[in-house]
Design a protein around this motif. Structure first.
Motif, PDB file in Angstrom:
ATOM      1  N   TRP A   1      43.008  44.655  37.964  1.00 44.06           N
ATOM      2  CA  TRP A   1      42.666  43.300  38.448  1.00 44.06           C
ATOM      3  C   TRP A   1      41.513  42.696  37.639  1.00 44.06           C
ATOM      4  CZ3 TRP A   1      43.721  47.019  42.426  1.00 44.06           C
ATOM      5  CH2 TRP A   1      44.913  46.775  43.114  1.00 44.06           C
TER       6      TRP A   1
ATOM      7  N   HIS B   1      41.190  52.609  45.852  1.00 45.41           N
ATOM      8  CA  HIS B   1      42.190  51.709  46.490  1.00 45.41           C
ATOM      9  C   HIS B   1      43.491  52.422  46.740  1.00 45.41           C
ATOM     10  CE1 HIS B   1      45.230  48.450  46.336  1.00 45.41           C
ATOM     11  NE2 HIS B   1      44.312  47.692  46.873  1.00 45.41           N
TER      12      HIS B   1
ATOM     13  N   ASN C   1      39.838  36.988  48.503  1.00 41.13           N
ATOM     14  CA  ASN C   1      40.515  37.023  49.803  1.00 41.13           C
ATOM     15  C   ASN C   1      40.046  38.205  50.637  1.00 41.13           C
ATOM     16  OD1 ASN C   1      41.951  39.176  48.786  1.00 41.13           O
ATOM     17  ND2 ASN C   1      43.942  38.143  48.774  1.00 41.13           N
TER      18      ASN C   1
ATOM     19  N   HIS D   1      37.718  38.943  43.369  1.00 45.25           N
ATOM     20  CA  HIS D   1      38.769  38.574  44.313  1.00 45.25           C
ATOM     21  C   HIS D   1      38.110  38.028  45.574  1.00 45.25           C
ATOM     22  CE1 HIS D   1      42.101  40.106  42.051  1.00 45.25           C
ATOM     23  NE2 HIS D   1      42.926  40.058  43.081  1.00 45.25           N
TER      24      HIS D   1
ATOM     25  N   GLN E   1      37.877  51.290  43.374  1.00 42.26           N
ATOM     26  CA  GLN E   1      37.496  49.902  43.675  1.00 42.26           C
ATOM     27  C   GLN E   1      36.295  49.997  44.616  1.00 42.26           C
ATOM     28  OE1 GLN E   1      40.941  47.150  44.115  1.00 42.26           O
ATOM     29  NE2 GLN E   1      39.831  46.423  45.912  1.00 42.26           N
TER      30      GLN E   1
ATOM     31  N   ASN F   1      37.559  40.835  48.865  1.00 43.29           N
ATOM     32  CA  ASN F   1      36.869  41.888  48.130  1.00 43.29           C
ATOM     33  C   ASN F   1      35.422  41.574  47.765  1.00 43.29           C
ATOM     34  OD1 ASN F   1      39.826  41.296  47.190  1.00 43.29           O
ATOM     35  ND2 ASN F   1      39.683  43.503  47.467  1.00 43.29           N
TER      36      ASN F   1
ATOM     37  N   TRP G   1      39.679  49.792  50.811  1.00 46.29           N
ATOM     38  CA  TRP G   1      38.923  48.710  51.465  1.00 46.29           C
ATOM     39  C   TRP G   1      39.492  48.365  52.826  1.00 46.29           C
ATOM     40  CZ3 TRP G   1      41.832  44.709  52.931  1.00 46.29           C
ATOM     41  CH2 TRP G   1      42.945  44.351  52.162  1.00 46.29           C
TER      42      TRP G   1
ATOM     43  N   GLU H   1      48.368  37.537  51.125  1.00 50.71           N
ATOM     44  CA  GLU H   1      49.309  38.506  50.556  1.00 50.71           C
ATOM     45  C   GLU H   1      50.339  39.003  51.565  1.00 50.71           C
ATOM     46  OE1 GLU H   1      47.512  41.101  47.668  1.00 50.71           O
ATOM     47  OE2 GLU H   1      45.627  39.997  47.758  1.00 50.71           O
TER      48      GLU H   1
ATOM     49  N   ARG I   1      48.094  46.104  54.805  1.00 55.19           N
ATOM     50  CA  ARG I   1      46.662  46.442  54.675  1.00 55.19           C
ATOM     51  C   ARG I   1      45.727  45.295  55.020  1.00 55.19           C
ATOM     52  NH1 ARG I   1      48.962  45.196  50.156  1.00 55.19           N
ATOM     53  NH2 ARG I   1      47.958  43.892  48.589  1.00 55.19           N
ATOM     54  N   HIS I   2      46.147  44.057  54.760  1.00 51.43           N
ATOM     55  CA  HIS I   2      45.306  42.919  55.148  1.00 51.43           C
ATOM     56  C   HIS I   2      45.474  42.679  56.650  1.00 51.43           C
ATOM     57  CE1 HIS I   2      43.931  41.129  51.291  1.00 51.43           C
ATOM     58  NE2 HIS I   2      44.988  41.750  50.805  1.00 51.43           N
TER      59      HIS I   2
ATOM     60  N   LEU J   1      34.687  43.908  41.315  1.00 50.33           N
ATOM     61  CA  LEU J   1      35.531  44.901  42.002  1.00 50.33           C
ATOM     62  C   LEU J   1      35.092  46.332  41.702  1.00 50.33           C
ATOM     63  CD1 LEU J   1      39.147  43.474  41.531  1.00 50.33           C
ATOM     64  CD2 LEU J   1      37.964  43.789  43.718  1.00 50.33           C
TER      65      LEU J   1
HETATM   66  C1  FUC Z   1      43.289  42.087  47.163  1.00 55.48           C
HETATM   67  C2  FUC Z   1      44.106  43.201  47.756  1.00 55.48           C
HETATM   68  C3  FUC Z   1      44.584  44.218  46.819  1.00 55.48           C
HETATM   69  C4  FUC Z   1      43.485  44.565  45.832  1.00 55.48           C
HETATM   70  C5  FUC Z   1      42.978  43.335  45.142  1.00 55.48           C
HETATM   71  C6  FUC Z   1      41.895  43.596  44.171  1.00 55.48           C
HETATM   72  O1  FUC Z   1      44.058  41.052  46.717  1.00 55.48           O
HETATM   73  O2  FUC Z   1      45.208  42.758  48.468  1.00 55.48           O
HETATM   74  O3  FUC Z   1      44.924  45.330  47.591  1.00 55.48           O
HETATM   75  O4  FUC Z   1      42.429  45.156  46.506  1.00 55.48           O
HETATM   76  O5  FUC Z   1      42.460  42.478  46.094  1.00 55.48           O
END
Ligand code: FUC
Length: 770
Positions: free
Chosen positions: A362, A648, A369, A367, A652, A371, A610, A499, A572-573, A350
């Protein structure tokens, strides 16, 4: 003063950095990273080694996120409730399927090197701190008492060292003490023969770490003093640093050799070479990657520091604004080269490779989903294939632990991983309700492997690296897909749009990802001529699979199988647009693409760093260059720090990579077997040129344009075979020829030109309008 484009690719500031996150400047070679502050009296160089992590097997109770005792009916129970009630809240599902996170760990800072400068001036003049993206060298310069002082730092991938040099234009002017600090208590720091050796273990998991720093002074004296090294009255001084741990990316122990021998050898080898040799080897290695792409947006770099350039950025029509955009694009490529190289055990996390903390946001983890995937969006497109190696290696290393999780939690074949993972094969779950469940992650991670094959056309890579991983991810879903009682189609259940919202059956993203995976798996098996039974099983599943693309009541693309989308939702997603980007099942100009546009407009232009970066890519795929540019403007104005890191917030790095990909998508797209050149050029980029971008099919693309219209397009084809190129220039009068002036006998269909290309040729399509 106007610099030529290559020299303008420098970040610079007229003050030292005082803040790590927003001001210090990153250098890195993949495995090692450092942040340069450039203080006059005290220089601080915070550094990292990418494998230094807490957690994992050495941490008592670590279990990869797998359930500690079998829950044979748990997944089926959630599925039944979804079939019955349509939706179940994340809290309820987490209570049934989650478990507390144990020993997940976090990426660790290695520590800091400090250089206390003896006799440092109180008021130096002409201070400048910079990072040259052209050479991947950071510099600090100032003048005091008539003496010009210069420091240079770089992280060389050849030899795996971070190198610094302090010099002055008057002899004997270099005096300093070098020392190390870190938050890791269980260590020793010793100085001997001008070498500082830092050696210890993380109490959390017993991971061994070691760094060595060799100080070499020219002239003057050098003294070892306990845990520090002092140089007095030297003409110049160099230090070389290398670091390592005993991490190995091998399940289940994740431990290898003590790092001592490797670190010693790296520092010995570097110390035996001159600074100029080390620097030349580094710059040559770096430029071999960086120089492959050139972008000219009509920028002219003003003589103001980069923080002021960013602060005064409006996204309007000025050449200064173009300068920041071109710099930001180049920086994304710089950051990827600096945090992901062939000899890395781990991909960019990240925060890439940069982290000053023992508990970063984090965990500075992986991540899945969006990142980690976003980090690698620009890799092939911007001609940095080599940077994908650690990504492939990491995903391949998830297969062994992921098979265990697939078997134990789901009773399924294949492999799986969930929302986030670490270097120790954490493929199970935790219990944070809105982010613990995402078995589609494994499928999504394989998109890049198949795409690498599409970019390179390398069948050996497909056979040996990509296909085994893709096939395993597909087998998992062949076992897991569920027949939806509503319509008899195959769906993912439980399914959770990242999320956001409730658990249900067949959320759009789940379906789109699984469909893409099965499609790629089937195509791979066919290309390789293997696994007929698996081919038949995959084809049968695809025929019954719900594709997850539905247009809802307000004209939007639905996020869920039921029409639950709210017009006021700005989450945001934007997961349901996966099929538009990074997938490619939704194609611009179709009703589904118009629905995607409605959804995107509904979500608005806000979001975290992001998220804005993703939206650049979406709008580019919708062929709306002006809106893509508007998102880039949003990102630069509101989600970018003074050192041009994405925030972020907090910092990030995925947003930097996503934006770089987005800019590339505005210039060249190739997701649907056509090389589309300048598909989404915004009005703000009136005149310009690009060279060296990559398209699927082993094609390298360049273009020049004036007044928003292409003048020339060049495509260099790495392979012999048919090629299709789309451009507005094709619709008008044009000429096409190879480098010897031969016309390839192209056929035109609207904006698309097709011909039989030969390997190694460069074809030019030229606007011939009067
Ligand atoms: C995803 C995003 C969060 C954050 C995290 C590290 O789960 O929903 O905003 O960026 O990654």
């Amino acid at each position: 003063m106007v610099h030529p484009p290559s020299e303008s690719l420098t970040l610079w500031y007229d003050e030292p950095a005082t803040d790590w996150e927003t001001q210090a400047l990153p250098i890195g070679n993949g495995p090692l990273g450092a942040m340069v502050f450039g203080g006059v009296a005290t220089e601080r160089i915070q550094f990292n080694e990418k494998t230094l992590w807490t957690g994992g097997p050495g941490h008592g109770g670590y279990d990869s996120g797998n359930w500690t005792s079998p829950r044979p009916d748990a997944v089926a129970e959630v599925r039944r409730r979804i079939d019955r009630d349509g939706r179940v809240t994340p809290d309820e599902v987490a209570a049934l399927l989650g478990r507390p996170k144990t020993g997940f760990g976090a990426y660790q800072t290695f520590g800091d090197l400090y250089l206390d400068i003896a006799g440092a001036p109180r008021s130096p003049t002409g201070y400048r701190r910079e990072l040259s993206l052209g050479e991947a060298v950071a510099r600090v310069g100032y003048t005091a008492d008539g003496v010009a002082h210069t420091r240079e730092y770089f992280a060389g991938n050849p030899g795996n060292v971070i190198v610094g040099r302090l010099s002055a234009d008057r002899g004997g002017g270099i005096s300093f003490t070098l020392r190390h600090t870190s938050p890791h208590q269980d260590k020793t720091v010793t100085a001997s023969g001008g070498r500082l050796t830092i050696r210890g273990r993380l109490p959390d998991n017993g991971m061994r770490f070691e760094a060595q720093v060799q100080v070499i002074a020219e002239g003057g004296t050098r003294t070892d003093a306990g845990d520090r090294i002092t140089v007095t009255g030297a003409d110049s001084a160099v230090f070389v640093l290398s670091a390592g741990t005993d991490y190995a990316d091998v399940h289940p122990a994740y431990r290898g050799e003590d790092p001592h021998a490797k670190v010693t050898a790296a520092v010995d080898a570097a110390a035996a070479r001159s600074y100029d040799e080390l620097r030349a080897a580094h710059v040559a290695d770096y430029r071999e990657l960086f120089d492959r792409v050139r972008l000219d947006l009509g920028q002219a770099t003003p003589a103001i520091p980069t923080d002021r350039l960013r602060a005064s950025y409006t996204g309007g029509s000025s050449a200064d604004d173009r300068a920041l955009e071109a710099l930001f694009f180049a920086y994304g490529r710089y950051l990827l080269i600096s945090s992901s190289r062939e000899n890395d055990l781990l991909p960019a996390n990240l925060q890439g490779v940069w982290n000053d903390s023992t508990s970063p946001p984090w965990s500075a983890d992986y991540h899945l989903n969006i990142n980690l995937q976003m980090n690698y969006w620009p890799a092939e497109q911007t001609n940095l294939h080599e940077t994908t190696r650690p990504y492939d290696r990491y995903i391949t290393a998830l297969v062994a632990p992921g098979r265990r999780t697939a078997r134990e939690m789901f009773g399924a074949r294949g492999w799986v991983v969930h929302n986030e993972t670490n270097p120790f094969g954490f493929t199970g779950v935790h219990d944070w309700a809105t982010a613990f469940w995402f078995p589609e992650a494994a499928a999504w991670t394989t998109q890049h492997l198949y795409d690498t094959y599409r970019f390179t056309g390398d069948v050996d890579y497909l056979r040996e690296t990509a296909y085994p991983v893709i096939k395993g991810a597909a087998e998992f879903w062949l076992d897991l897909l569920h027949t939806d009682p509503r319509d008899g189609r195959l769906v993912v259940s439980p399914s959770y749009s990242p999320e956001h919202g409730d658990f249900s059956a067949g959320a759009s993203m789940s379906q789109q990802i699984v469909r893409e995976l099965l499609t790629n798996a089937l195509a791979s098996a066919k290309t390789l001529g293997v696994d007929e039974g698996f081919q038949a099983e995959t084809a049968a599943a695809l025929a019954k699979l719900d594709p997850g693309i539905r247009i809802g009541s307000w004209g939007q693309l639905q996020e869920w199988k039921e029409d639950w989308d709210a017009t006021t939702d700005t989450h945001r997603h934007v997961s349901h647009l996966y099929a538009l980007h990074p997938g490619h099942q939704v194609v611009a100009g179709t009703p589904e693409a118009r629905a995607a546009e409605v959804s995107l407009t509904g979500r608005g232009d806000g979001g975290t760093g992001w998220s804005k970066a993703w939206k650049i890519n979406f709008w580019a795929r919708l062929l709306d260059g002006d809106h893509a540019h508007r998102m880039l403007v949003e990102q630069l104005k509101t989600s970018t720090l003074d050192n041009l890191w994405d925030t972020h917030p907090p910092f990030q790095l995925d947003g930097n990579f996503g934006a770089t990909s987005g800019i590339a998508e505005m210039l060249v797209q190739s997701q649907n077997d056509v090389v589309h050149v300048l598909p989404a050029l915004p009005a703000a980029w009136k005149d310009g040129s690009v060279a060296g971008l990559r398209a699927r099919g082993d094609v390298t693309v360049g273009a020049t344009w004036t007044n928003g219209a292409p003048d020339t397009i060049t495509v260099r084809t790495g392979r012999t075979g048919p090629i299709k190129v789309r451009s507005s220039v094709v619709a008008g009068r044009h000429r096409v020829h190879d480098e010897r002036g031969h016309e390839p006998g192209a056929r035109r269909d609207g904006e698309v030109l097709s011909w039989d290309a030969r390997a190694g040729r460069t074809y030019t399509i030229r606007n011939a309008a009067p």
